[in-house]
Design a protein around this motif. Structure first.
Motif: not given
Length: 137
Positions: A80-86
């Motif tokens: 979720r965190f990586q998708i949020r950053k993207a």
């Protein structure tokens, strides 16, 4: 649907379902006609995000970690965190991902003292006369 947290609360479970169904192979697997709609949606979301992200490696690593750990909540949170950053790095990608998601029905309350909640809700909902509500700390 431009609120990042609302967008993530819809997109990440679908991507997580795709990873749970196909493991790390979700990164390269063609869409399976027999797969459930949520899994197909997760595949499309992940594919769109990976194709549009300049450096997809952190998302791919999070997908692999989630696939290896099963339904681990920490691994899902990392994804979720990586998708949020993207998504935060590319507002047009956020709009594209939002457009892929189905519309959520509007909450409707009918009748005396009915309660409607649209989206996530945490806390006490009380409509009774003389009720004592205690929120655990």
């Amino acid at each position: 649907m431009s609120d990042i947290n609302s967008l993530l609360s819809h997109a990440v479970p679908a991507v997580g379902a795709a990873v749970s169904a196909y493991g790390a192979g979700v990164l390269t697997r063609a869409e399976d006609e027999a797969a459930m709609a949520t899994v197909r949606l997760g595949q499309r979301l992940l594919d769109r995000i990976l194709r549009r992200t300049p450096d997809p490696a952190p998302i791919e690593a999070a997908v692999t970690d989630l696939a290896e750990t099963g339904e681990d909540s920490d691994a899902l949170a990392a994804l979720r965190f990586q998708i949020r950053k993207a998504l935060l790095a590319d507002p047009s990608l956020m709009a594209e991902v939002a457009a892929l998601l189905p519309e959520r029905p509007e909450a409707r309350a009918e009748g005396e003292r009915s309660v409607a909640v649209a989206g996530d809700m945490a806390g006490i909902v009380s409509t009774g006369d003389g009720a004592t509500n205690v929120q655990p700390r």
